[in-house]
Design a protein around this motif. Structure first.
Motif, PDB file in Angstrom:
ATOM      1  N   HIS A 163       0.821  -1.215   0.000  1.00 20.34           N
ATOM      2  CA  HIS A 163       0.000   0.000   0.000  1.00 20.34           C
ATOM      3  C   HIS A 163       0.856   1.266   0.000  1.00 20.34           C
ATOM      4  N   PRO A 164       1.702   1.433  -1.026  1.00 21.35           N
ATOM      5  CA  PRO A 164       2.552   2.628  -1.081  1.00 21.35           C
ATOM      6  C   PRO A 164       1.706   3.902  -1.172  1.00 21.35           C
ATOM      7  N   VAL A 165       2.322   5.021  -0.758  1.00 19.81           N
ATOM      8  CA  VAL A 165       1.542   6.250  -0.617  1.00 19.81           C
ATOM      9  C   VAL A 165       2.125   7.440  -1.371  1.00 19.81           C
ATOM     10  N   SER A 166       3.083   7.242  -2.248  1.00 14.56           N
ATOM     11  CA  SER A 166       3.752   8.393  -2.850  1.00 14.56           C
ATOM     12  C   SER A 166       3.336   8.681  -4.291  1.00 14.56           C
ATOM     13  N   VAL A 167       2.539   7.803  -4.892  1.00 15.60           N
ATOM     14  CA  VAL A 167       2.115   8.047  -6.276  1.00 15.60           C
ATOM     15  C   VAL A 167       1.061   9.153  -6.282  1.00 15.60           C
ATOM     16  N   ARG A 168       1.269  10.130  -7.148  1.00 11.14           N
ATOM     17  CA  ARG A 168       0.333  11.250  -7.262  1.00 11.14           C
ATOM     18  C   ARG A 168       0.081  11.567  -8.731  1.00 11.14           C
ATOM     19  N   VAL A 169      -1.074  12.151  -9.007  1.00  9.14           N
ATOM     20  CA  VAL A 169      -1.306  12.660 -10.351  1.00  9.14           C
ATOM     21  C   VAL A 169      -0.236  13.712 -10.632  1.00  9.14           C
ATOM     22  N   GLY A 170       0.501  13.549 -11.719  1.00 12.52           N
ATOM     23  CA  GLY A 170       1.585  14.471 -12.044  1.00 12.52           C
ATOM     24  C   GLY A 170       2.955  13.961 -11.640  1.00 12.52           C
ATOM     25  N   GLY A 171       3.017  12.809 -10.969  1.00 11.94           N
ATOM     26  CA  GLY A 171       4.329  12.276 -10.617  1.00 11.94           C
ATOM     27  C   GLY A 171       4.351  11.611  -9.260  1.00 11.94           C
ATOM     28  N   TRP A 172       5.150  12.208  -8.373  1.00 12.40           N
ATOM     29  CA  TRP A 172       5.392  11.598  -7.060  1.00 12.40           C
ATOM     30  C   TRP A 172       5.384  12.667  -5.978  1.00 12.40           C
ATOM     31  N   SER A 173       4.870  12.305  -4.796  1.00 10.47           N
ATOM     32  CA  SER A 173       4.987  13.212  -3.654  1.00 10.47           C
ATOM     33  C   SER A 173       6.375  13.095  -3.019  1.00 10.47           C
ATOM     34  N   ALA A 227      20.437   3.759 -14.436  1.00 13.23           N
ATOM     35  CA  ALA A 227      20.249   4.962 -15.260  1.00 13.23           C
ATOM     36  C   ALA A 227      19.562   6.093 -14.500  1.00 13.23           C
ATOM     37  N   TYR A 228      19.256   5.886 -13.237  1.00 12.11           N
ATOM     38  CA  TYR A 228      18.397   6.826 -12.509  1.00 12.11           C
ATOM     39  C   TYR A 228      19.104   8.130 -12.154  1.00 12.11           C
ATOM     40  N   ARG A 229      18.386   9.186 -12.341  1.00  8.62           N
ATOM     41  CA  ARG A 229      18.759  10.466 -11.740  1.00  8.62           C
ATOM     42  C   ARG A 229      17.471  11.051 -11.181  1.00  8.62           C
ATOM     43  N   VAL A 230      17.598  11.873 -10.155  1.00 12.15           N
ATOM     44  CA  VAL A 230      16.408  12.436  -9.515  1.00 12.15           C
ATOM     45  C   VAL A 230      15.649  13.298 -10.528  1.00 12.15           C
ATOM     46  N   PRO A 231      14.336  13.105 -10.669  1.00 15.87           N
ATOM     47  CA  PRO A 231      13.584  13.900 -11.643  1.00 15.87           C
ATOM     48  C   PRO A 231      13.724  15.398 -11.368  1.00 15.87           C
ATOM     49  N   SER A 232      13.872  16.166 -12.443  1.00 19.98           N
ATOM     50  CA  SER A 232      13.986  17.615 -12.250  1.00 19.98           C
ATOM     51  C   SER A 232      12.653  18.195 -11.780  1.00 19.98           C
ATOM     52  N   GLU A 233      11.568  17.553 -12.137  1.00 12.68           N
ATOM     53  CA  GLU A 233      10.248  18.029 -11.716  1.00 12.68           C
ATOM     54  C   GLU A 233       9.432  16.804 -11.275  1.00 12.68           C
ATOM     55  N   PRO A 234       9.616  16.360 -10.030  1.00  4.64           N
ATOM     56  CA  PRO A 234       8.963  15.112  -9.581  1.00  4.64           C
ATOM     57  C   PRO A 234       7.435  15.191  -9.629  1.00  4.64           C
ATOM     58  N   LEU A 235       6.899  16.385  -9.401  1.00 11.31           N
ATOM     59  CA  LEU A 235       5.442  16.518  -9.378  1.00 11.31           C
ATOM     60  C   LEU A 235       5.048  17.714 -10.246  1.00 11.31           C
ATOM     61  N   VAL A 236       4.561  17.440 -11.435  1.00 11.11           N
ATOM     62  CA  VAL A 236       4.189  18.538 -12.332  1.00 11.11           C
ATOM     63  C   VAL A 236       2.786  19.023 -11.982  1.00 11.11           C
ATOM     64  N   ALA A 237       2.564  20.309 -12.227  1.00  9.49           N
ATOM     65  CA  ALA A 237       1.254  20.900 -11.924  1.00  9.49           C
ATOM     66  C   ALA A 237       0.206  20.380 -12.908  1.00  9.49           C
ATOM     67  N   TRP A 238      -1.025  20.300 -12.469  1.00 11.23           N
ATOM     68  CA  TRP A 238      -2.096  19.834 -13.347  1.00 11.23           C
ATOM     69  C   TRP A 238      -3.403  20.479 -12.918  1.00 11.23           C
ATOM     70  N   GLN A 239      -4.323  20.471 -13.834  1.00 12.32           N
ATOM     71  CA  GLN A 239      -5.657  20.992 -13.544  1.00 12.32           C
ATOM     72  C   GLN A 239      -6.687  19.953 -13.930  1.00 12.32           C
ATOM     73  N   SER A 240      -7.653  19.788 -13.064  1.00 15.02           N
ATOM     74  CA  SER A 240      -8.714  18.835 -13.357  1.00 15.02           C
ATOM     75  C   SER A 240      -9.598  19.352 -14.489  1.00 15.02           C
ATOM     76  N   ARG A 241     -10.159  18.413 -15.201  1.00 13.25           N
ATOM     77  CA  ARG A 241     -11.176  18.773 -16.180  1.00 13.25           C
ATOM     78  C   ARG A 241     -12.221  17.651 -16.187  1.00 13.25           C
ATOM     79  N   PRO A 242     -13.450  17.961 -16.464  1.00 15.68           N
ATOM     80  CA  PRO A 242     -14.475  16.912 -16.449  1.00 15.68           C
ATOM     81  C   PRO A 242     -14.329  15.985 -17.653  1.00 15.68           C
TER      82      PRO A 242
END
Lengths: 441, 168
Positions: free
Chosen positions: A168-178, A336-351
């Motif tokens: 039950h991981p908790v870090s996945v978010r819309v736009g990336g990762w918390s 190959a991993y490097r820390v993402p430059s933008e781990p959580l990108v901004a987003w807007q909901s739409r219907p």
């Protein structure tokens, strides 16, 4: 066995029943009834209580949904998060950082490692090696069980690094990762994955040597397929007979329906072509070209690709090949991993409708959410792989019946249980499962 | 290096008397808290036991169905392994509480098989009355929490006395 007699004819009816299937996730049963050599009933019963998750998420926001649906399963929570998050991101037009995308594949690798190792060694291998449980098997195969536990732990630990806890991981978010891991955190786990990879390669050889019960059918296979990678969380929905759909469009070819006596919905193709098979065997056959070179090499060495396609008992080999893939790809991603430059990108909901399919360890998992103007869920549909596999399981019971009727009753029943376990069914996910009882008349 | 005794606390805090272990831990005296490693585990997983160095004792705390509510029950972990094997010899198995997890006795049995010896340490349980989701501790169990905490403390002290605790 019961025999009913009339002056004209003796009816031979046999019933094979398992009231509580063991070494599966969740509560289900089996009933097979054969009369005069003809199967008259083949049922996988699912009596585990309904879970109501599709209603629980109504009124919730997308990020809340991602954490809620993970609770559907303690074995494959990542799959539920992935199908949901990709659906929302597709609807909202979110483009995540490429490194975030790689981390999601890595998270899926962790889930496949822990889930496949659990099934191969503790749920399925005892059938092939003649034990009634992993516990009794451990007494005679201690190094094997210890290695299997280490491998499962390696998978769970990968999930913990990425998601904060091993289930039950908790870090996945819309736009990336918390939260994203440091490079050093992943590097520290590399040695454990190297050890798991070596053990996975040995596992393929081991399970390929198991005696496979005779079984042959021509299943319709369905999985994701991607042009550049083995399918985890992206690709098109394809079948062995020409279906080719966007991962958002499962409902263009398939539908759910209710079956009396089961707490899980069944699924079927709307073109009337009947049942279909999901999971490792389908993926290895349909998407095998994209396996990691080490996994492809391991599969080729078995020479069992055709057997995997036609004999469900051989799914344990496909699952082991995927263990090799998951371990090898996890190592590659870490390297190959490097820390993402933008781990959580901004987003807007739409219907609109958010829909996506990903590959859970047990097969294709489809989610569909209707999102309203306020950004909350108005309606949800979750179609787990075990729900979709139910009809294939019941069809395979009919095929298996012909192989077991000459066996002693207890051995025949065990063989049928083994066949069901070949699917690695997760009844708790489906909460629409089957009760196996075999009757021969 | 300060040795600490691992205490595996089983249960689900949201399910009535299944929260008893967690509540009892909160009652442990502060000086004792510094000598233990409290590990909330929900269900005891084999991997927790396999991570312990061989012969390192631990304490497992859980609520128990089938006892008088509030009754504190202390047994060596080896005794639970013996119970599992006796049931198996009789063609039975410990009663399942979940199809997703092995019963406690079988987890201990598996650890004993893999280690060639039962896990060292003690089980400290308390009889529960109600395990329904969203319910509070029953009055009997709430009243017995000091006794449960005292039993846990006594077992930790006994382990410390034998100087077999796990290095921190």
């Amino acid at each position: 066995m019961s025999r009913g007699t009339t002056p004209e004819k003796v009816v031979d009816e046999r019933v094979y029943e398992v009231h509580e299937l063991t070494r599966v996730e969740g509560e289900g049963s089996l009933r097979l009834r054969v009369r005069d050599g003809e199967v008259v009933e083949a049922r996988l019963g699912i009596f585990e209580a309904p879970r109501y998750f599709e209603q629980l998420v109504v009124g919730r926001t997308p990020d809340e949904v991602i954490d809620m649906v993970a609770r559907i399963c303690g074995i494959c929570p990542v799959a539920y998060q992935m199908s949901a998050v990709h659906g929302f991101e597709d609807l909202f037009g979110v483009r995540i950082d490429p490194q975030s995308r790689a981390l999601r594949r890595l998270l899926y690798c962790g889930e496949w490692i822990e889930s496949h190792s659990l099934h191969i060694f503790f749920l399925h291998a005892p059938d092939f090696l003649g034990y009634d449980s992993g516990i009794t098997m451990a007494a005679d195969h201690r190094p094997l069980v210890e290695q299997a536990l280490k491998m499962k732990k390696a998978g769970n630990h990968l999930i913990k690094i990425l998601g904060g806890r091993p289930i039950h991981p908790v870090s996945v978010r819309v736009g990336g990762w918390s939260h994203v891991p440091r490079v050093s955190e992943l590097k520290e786990h590399r040695a454990a994955l190297e050890e798991s990879l070596a053990f996975a390669q040995e596992t393929v050889k081991l399970v390929a040597g198991f005696p496979m019960p005779a079984f042959a059918r021509e299943p319709r296979l369905v999985s994701l397929r991607h042009a550049g990678e083995y399918p985890f969380n992206d690709g098109r929905i394809v079948s062995s007979d020409g279906v080719d759909l966007s991962p958002t469009a499962w409902r263009d070819a398939f539908e759910e329906f209710q079956v009396e006596g089961s707490n899980a919905l069944h699924a079927r193709s709307i073109d009337g072509k009947g049942v279909y098979l999901l999971g490792p065997a389908a993926r290895v056959v349909l998407a095998g070209e994209q396996l990691h070179p080490l996994a492809k090499e391991a599969l080729a060495a078995t020479g069992m690709t055709e057997l995997i396609r036609t004999n469900i008992y051989a799914s344990i080999v496909a699952r082991a090949v995927e263990l090799v893939h998951a371990c090898a790809e996890a190592i590659d991603i870490i390297d190959a991993y490097r820390v993402p430059s933008e781990p959580l990108v901004a987003w807007q909901s739409r219907p609109g409708v958010a829909a996506w399919a990903t590959e859970a360890p047990r097969g294709l998992l489809f989610h569909r959410y209707e999102v309203d103007q306020s950004g909350r869920i108005r309606h949800a549909q979750i179609v787990p792989p075990t729900s979709q596999n139910q009809a294939a399981i019941e069809a395979d019971l009919v095929v298996a019946a012909g192989q077991v009727l000459d066996l002693p009753h207890a051995e025949a029943t065990l063989r049928l249980e083994q066949m069901i376990r070949s699917y690695d069914p997760c009844i708790s996910c489906a909460t629409h499962f089957l009760d196996l009882r075999v009757e021969e008349a | 290096m300060t040795p600490r005794v691992p205490i595996f606390v089983c249960g689900e805090p949201a399910r009535g008397d299944d929260a008893a272990g967690f509540a009892a831990i909160d009652l442990l005296p502060s000086d004792l808290r510094d000598r233990v490693e409290v590990v909330p585990v929900g269900q005891l997983d084999i991997l927790f036991l396999m991570d312990l160095p061989a012969d390192s004792p631990c304490v497992v705390v859980d609520a128990v169905a089938g006892l008088r509510p509030g009754e504190v029950w202390v047994r060596p972990l080896a005794a639970l392994v013996g119970r599992s094997r006796a049931l198996q010899a009789a063609g039975r198995a410990p009663e399942l509480r979940s199809s997703h997890e092995l019963p406690l006795e079988q987890v201990l049995d598996l650890a004993a098989t893999l280690r060639d010896a039962p896990p060292a340490g003690m089980f400290v349980g308390i009889g529960g009355a109600c395990f329904d989701v969203g319910t509070p501790l029953s009055a009997s169990v709430a009243a017995a929490l000091p006794a449960l905490a005292a039993a846990i403390a006594a077992e930790v002290a006994a382990i410390k006395d034998t100087e077999q605790a796990v290095p921190r």
